[in-house]
Structures are given as structure tokens and as C-alpha cells.
Write an enzyme that holds these catalytic residues in place. Sequence first.
Site, PDB file in Angstrom:
ATOM      1  CB  VAL A  80      -0.965  -0.010   1.218  1.00  0.00           C
ATOM      2  CG1 VAL A  80      -1.593   1.359   1.436  1.00  0.00           C
ATOM      3  CG2 VAL A  80      -2.059  -1.038   0.984  1.00  0.00           C
ATOM      4  CB  CYS A  92      -6.727  -7.752   2.793  1.00  0.00           C
ATOM      5  SG  CYS A  92      -5.425  -6.550   2.469  1.00  0.00           S
TER       6      CYS A  92
HETATM    7  P1  NAD Z   1       3.317  -4.589   4.258  1.00  0.00           P
HETATM    8  O1  NAD Z   1       3.529  -5.526   5.359  1.00  0.00           O
HETATM    9  O2  NAD Z   1       3.554  -5.025   2.841  1.00  0.00           O
HETATM   10  O3  NAD Z   1       4.204  -3.275   4.498  1.00  0.00           O
HETATM   11  C1  NAD Z   1       4.306  -2.611   5.720  1.00  0.00           C
HETATM   12  C2  NAD Z   1       5.629  -1.856   5.736  1.00  0.00           C
HETATM   13  O4  NAD Z   1       5.654  -1.005   6.888  1.00  0.00           O
HETATM   14  C3  NAD Z   1       6.861  -2.773   5.853  1.00  0.00           C
HETATM   15  O5  NAD Z   1       7.762  -2.467   4.802  1.00  0.00           O
HETATM   16  C4  NAD Z   1       7.464  -2.427   7.226  1.00  0.00           C
HETATM   17  O6  NAD Z   1       8.871  -2.494   7.250  1.00  0.00           O
HETATM   18  C5  NAD Z   1       6.982  -0.982   7.395  1.00  0.00           C
HETATM   19  N1  NAD Z   1       6.966  -0.510   8.794  1.00  0.00           N
HETATM   20  C6  NAD Z   1       6.438  -1.111   9.891  1.00  0.00           C
HETATM   21  N2  NAD Z   1       6.625  -0.325  10.986  1.00  0.00           N
HETATM   22  C7  NAD Z   1       7.268   0.791  10.574  1.00  0.00           C
HETATM   23  C8  NAD Z   1       7.735   1.966  11.213  1.00  0.00           C
HETATM   24  N3  NAD Z   1       7.581   2.165  12.534  1.00  0.00           N
HETATM   25  N4  NAD Z   1       8.382   2.896  10.483  1.00  0.00           N
HETATM   26  C9  NAD Z   1       8.571   2.716   9.162  1.00  0.00           C
HETATM   27  N5  NAD Z   1       8.138   1.638   8.494  1.00  0.00           N
HETATM   28  C10 NAD Z   1       7.496   0.685   9.173  1.00  0.00           C
HETATM   29  O7  NAD Z   1       1.823  -4.077   4.407  1.00  0.00           O
HETATM   30  P2  NAD Z   1       0.737  -3.773   3.255  1.00  0.00           P
HETATM   31  O8  NAD Z   1       0.297  -5.024   2.597  1.00  0.00           O
HETATM   32  O9  NAD Z   1       1.212  -2.634   2.417  1.00  0.00           O
HETATM   33  O10 NAD Z   1      -0.490  -3.280   4.159  1.00  0.00           O
HETATM   34  C11 NAD Z   1      -0.431  -2.089   4.895  1.00  0.00           C
HETATM   35  C12 NAD Z   1      -1.816  -1.775   5.426  1.00  0.00           C
HETATM   36  O11 NAD Z   1      -2.699  -1.509   4.338  1.00  0.00           O
HETATM   37  C13 NAD Z   1      -2.459  -2.905   6.238  1.00  0.00           C
HETATM   38  O12 NAD Z   1      -3.243  -2.340   7.253  1.00  0.00           O
HETATM   39  C14 NAD Z   1      -3.352  -3.587   5.221  1.00  0.00           C
HETATM   40  O13 NAD Z   1      -4.439  -4.250   5.804  1.00  0.00           O
HETATM   41  C15 NAD Z   1      -3.823  -2.409   4.401  1.00  0.00           C
HETATM   42  N6  NAD Z   1      -4.204  -2.744   3.021  1.00  0.00           N
HETATM   43  C16 NAD Z   1      -3.466  -3.647   2.324  1.00  0.00           C
HETATM   44  C17 NAD Z   1      -3.824  -3.933   1.009  1.00  0.00           C
HETATM   45  C18 NAD Z   1      -3.035  -4.939   0.212  1.00  0.00           C
HETATM   46  O14 NAD Z   1      -3.519  -5.373  -0.824  1.00  0.00           O
HETATM   47  N7  NAD Z   1      -1.835  -5.342   0.647  1.00  0.00           N
HETATM   48  C19 NAD Z   1      -4.923  -3.287   0.417  1.00  0.00           C
HETATM   49  C20 NAD Z   1      -5.626  -2.340   1.158  1.00  0.00           C
HETATM   50  C21 NAD Z   1      -5.272  -2.073   2.463  1.00  0.00           C
END
Ligand code: NAD
Length: 431
Positions: free
Chosen positions: A11, A264
Site C-alpha cells: 500500500v 487482507c
Molecule cells: P506490508 O507488510 O507489505 O508493508 C508494511 C511496511 O511497513 C513494511 O515495509 C514495514 O517495514 C513498514 N513498517 C512497519 N513499521 C514501521 C515503522 N515504525 N516505520 C517505518 N516503516 C514501518 O503491508 P501492506 O500489505 O502494504 O499493508 C499495509 C496496510 O494496508 C495494512 O493495514 C493492510 O491491511 C492495508 N491494506 C493492504 C492492502 C493490500 O492489498 N496489501 C490493500 C488495502 C489495504
Amino acid sequence: MNLTIVGTGYVGLVTGVCFAEFGYAVTCIDKDEKRLAKLKSGKCPFYEPEIDTLLEKHLNKTKLLTFEASLKNNLEDTDIIFITVGTPTKTSEDDADLSFVWEVAEEIADNIKKYCLVVTKSTVPVGTTRKVKKIILNKVAQTHFDVVSNPEFLREGSAINDFVRPDRVVIGTENKKSENIMKELYRPLFLKETPIVSTSIETSEIIKYASNSFLATKIAFINEVADLCEVVNADVQQVAHAMGLDKRIGAKFLNAGPGFGGSCFPKDVKAFSSTAKNNNIELSIINAVNKSNKDRLVKISEKIISKIKKNSTISFLGLSFKPNTDDVRDSTSMKIISKLIEQGYKIQCYDPEAMSSAKKENYNLIFFNSAYETCQGASAIIIGTEWNEFRALNFEKISKILKEKIIFDLRNIYNPEDLKEIGFEYYGIGK
Ligand code: NAD
């Protein structure tokens, strides 16, 4: 506008490159050093169609995109900070683990320099954005910031297109000032007539969970109908097609299969139900969906085990939770594989993009470079993910290298009659 995005996952990075494409200056923050180094060299740490081109363009040509390890010294010019960190399920219960969100809120509180918006784009239970506000208020005056909920609806595999052409943008605010800033931010989409839903923070947070839970419900529903179809000799694909022609129902998310997976739906369904429980409300339908999906995995695995000789070798095609992504988090393929390995089967597998992610799971799989290679000496083929390259396999060729001609088409991408004609024992879903 200057934007800061904390978390460069599916995201955060997509949000970053797409806002850069709209012309905003974007700083992306991630605490994962390896990921950061890769991004700084212009390489995307995961597979997502079209993202490489935009990353390269805005990192090296327009220079609108920069990557940093922390918020420290990076909030001087920021107008909007997006929180896009993960919100996985807690290990011991169904609640969302919000520790990453709280950590970022603390960091923001320590580093705010001038008025800005703090936006939760991660999927967070109702009440979270207000708690973020409370954390920041411990160190920063209310006049220096506002909080906003702006959930993301992109789908992995088509994330760039979904971000720049969304069905809607949801903005939850508590005052006109922040609503207007968010509307200005999304003005490039407004020009394309994207509906912008302006609402309260709580409503916005609920919209995201209700949407994902509803889609998961459609999948669980058609999967149960598939079970009935299988017993009474009906065809679930025709049932779903005819149902979907009814505009009140719609055709999407009515494909019967091995159950919903991914990063998700499973976690969001659990967190939604858990949030309701914490508020003394029982979401009985959502609870049933969660149970139905868990049971499905067991049922499908048992069916496979009952049809394929113990200790034999299986060719498993498709490891990601859906096509066009390398994401194997909560993937049904990986879960079924783990059950098969427990039962002593040897798994030869192939996925066009998800093999590096799958290798990290340490399941003792044997990886090959093509679908055909995995079939060598196998006693059965299982299609777990409907990647395009699995849709027109040459089964005449495959028959010659298989030990036994059994196929489990968990995504219903083949016509059973065609495969039966060349001697395959075919098992689809709901037919
Ligand atoms: P992800 O796990 O791919 O990425 C999260 C990133 O955040 C990681 O790179 C991690 O290193 C970083 N991070 C964690 N703590 C941190 C901090 N304190 N400082 C800096 N960086 C930090 O997650 P994602 O799949 O992108 O999902 C993120 C959010 O979006 C979740 O809540 C998810 O439910 C939501 N979401 C995901 C999708 C999807 O398709 N993946 C779609 C819509 C919503």
C-alpha cells in the site's frame, strides 16, 4: 503539497509512486534497512505490475520520490503524513495487532514541526485514528495537526490502476479544514469524476472493514453453494454466472475456489468480528464466514488426501494468494501445501513470481522453473492459483511425464470433459 508515507509495503509504495505521478513531492519512510536499500537503488522489493516504471521515473527523472529510514528531520515541509504500516492479526487472538501504528504515532509526535494532517491509510479498527490523535496530543498541541481516516481499497496485482482509477475515495475527518486539504490532495481523481465520500472518522474506518467482510462473504457463500452443486450434480460456475447477471448481485467475487486467502480478507474478517465483540455486538454472519472459510481448507485438503496416494509426489502450480502478485501471506495454496507435507507428500512447485516469498516459509518444497518441469514424475497436479500461464497448458505433453493422471483444478480454469477425454481423473470445485 509535500507528502510523507510511513511504510513502503504494497500500500505505502503504491501510494507513494502514484502521488508522485500526480506531481506531489513524496518522502517514503521504512525502518526495514534491506527494503530501503533496494528502493534507493530503484528496485521494488515485491512484484506488482507497472510499479517498476513509476518507481524508476520518480526516483531518477522527476526526483519527486525520496526514501528515508525515519521521520526524524523529515517532517519540516510535510503537509500530510500517511500511516501505511501493516496491521496483522495478533498471534494470540483475532484482534488486529496495532503495535506498528502506535509506534509510528509516537514517532510522529516526536517529530512534527508545523501543521500537518496525520492520515491512517492502513486498515484499522474503528477508534484507532482517535487513539493516534490521543498519542500525538500527549506531545503536540491540537493546533499543530489533525487526524484523518482514508482507507485504501487497492488490490494487489492491479494496485497502480486501482489507485489512480478507484471506484471511490473515502475520507473520514472531524473538521472542514482537513476535509478540504484531503479533497485538494485527491483533486486529480475528482477531475476523473471519482466519487469522494466525505464522512466521519468512525464511519470511514467501518466502511473499509464492512467492504472487505462483504466481499469475503460473497466468496464463502458461493463456496458453500459449490459443495451442494458437487453432491447434486449441478455446476457452480453456471449458477454463479446466472446469479451474477442479476445487477443486484453482481458477478464479481462469485468464483468458487479453495477459500479466500491473502494479506487482507482473513485478517480483516477476524478483526471486524473482534471489534464488534469488544463493543458487545455479535456479527454472526461474519463469524460464520470466518468459520466456513477455515472449514473449507480442511475439507479441500481432506479431499485431495483421499484421492492421491500417500507419500507420492504432487506438482503444485501457483503459490501466491492470487495471480499477479508475489504475496503468499495467508495464501490458500501455502496452507494446503502445509497440510499435504504433514501427511508425507512431496511437493514439486512452480509460481511465476511468488517462489522467493514461498522459499522464506521454509516448507521443504522443491522449486522448478516451469509448470511442465514440476509435472515430471508427479502423481497428481494441483492448480492453486489461476495465473494466465496455467490456463492453456499442453496436457497431451504433461500426460507423458506424469506418473498418474490426476488433476485438482482448484480454480475451475479447465473444462472437465476435455481433460477426462485424454484420460485425466479431474476434480474441480462445485461441479
Ligand atoms: P506490508 O507488510 O507489505 O508493508 C508494511 C511496511 O511497513 C513494511 O515495509 C514495514 O517495514 C513498514 N513498517 C512497519 N513499521 C514501521 C515503522 N515504525 N516505520 C517505518 N516503516 C514501518 O503491508 P501492506 O500489505 O502494504 O499493508 C499495509 C496496510 O494496508 C495494512 O493495514 C493492510 O491491511 C492495508 N491494506 C493492504 C492492502 C493490500 O492489498 N496489501 C490493500 C488495502 C489495504
